[in-house]
Design an enzyme around this catalytic site. Structure first.
Site: not given
Ligand code: GLN
Length: 205
Positions: A46, A48, A78, A107, A137, A173, A175
């Site tokens: 998601g 962070s 992630c 990140r 992702i 990911h 999942e």
């Molecule tokens: N770039 C997102 C972050 O810094 C992480 C991306 C992801 O969870 N797919 O939280």
């Protein structure tokens, strides 16, 4: 065995599908009370920075941190890996990690959304070897780990699946992949912690 999925924000629904498919019972975790019934916790992908903020506003940060320190198996993917890290590079200044695994995570370490990619992974866990596709992702990049951290899979020399005692973390990911093998690995960790064959209770130095 009841698995919690942190459901403050992000990709928790796909984790639920995989875990239910493997026969686990699942609780979505949004408040400290939800922690009481769980034997393990998934922290999904998601954003962070948002997740870090919501950990504070929900009151979950301290009780969750205490449960992890006392051995609760936890699996971050992630953004979840970033939340669990002990150091974040390129985070927001008010973004506090849980300091649950000895990893320095950058990140968006592979670039922006457009640089997201998919590649095949070889996962080696002791004598077991698994193959799956890894979906990355806006993934974090692991810049360094300590000797306490096992590296279970790498892409071009970067660790992408790591474990330290009760903490499993992926920069991709799992999942969204074509095999539930990493979720199965996590369920094994939870089973071992439930039947007492794993001693995760040591506090990290
Ligand atoms: N770039 C997102 C972050 O810094 C992480 C991306 C992801 O969870 N797919 O939280």
């Amino acid at each position: 065995m009841n698995i919690g999925i942190l459901a403050l924000q992000g990709a928790f629904a796909a984790h639920r599908r995989v875990l239910v498919g493997l026969g686990a019972s699942v609780t979505l975790v949004r408040t400290p009370v939800d922690l009481s019934s769980i034997d393990g916790l998934v922290i999904p992908g998601g954003e962070s920075t948002t997740m870090s903020m919501l950990l504070d506003s929900s009151g979950l940060r301290q009780p969750l941190s205490d449960r992890i320190k006392s051995g609760l198996p936890v699996f971050g993917t992630c953004a979840g890996l970033i939340v669990l890290a002990n150091e974040i590079v390129d985070g927001r200044s008010d973004q506090l990690p849980l300091d649950a695994i000895d990893v320095k995570a950058r990140r968006n370490g592979y670039g922006r959304q457009i640089d997201s990619f998919e590649t095949s992974l070889e996962i080696i866990d002791g004598l077991n070897e698994y193959h799956m596709n890894g979906v990355f992702i806006r993934a974090p990049r692991v810049e360094s780990t300590t000797a306490n951290v096992e590296i279970l899979a790498q892409v071009d020399g970067d660790p992408v699946l790591i474990r330290e005692r009760n903490v499993l973390a992926a920069t991709f990911h799992p999942e969204l992949g074509d095999s539930p093998c990493v979720h199965e690995m996590f369920l094994k960790m939870v089973a071992m912690s439930c039947d007492g064959t794993a001693q995760f209770e040591q506090v990290r130095s």
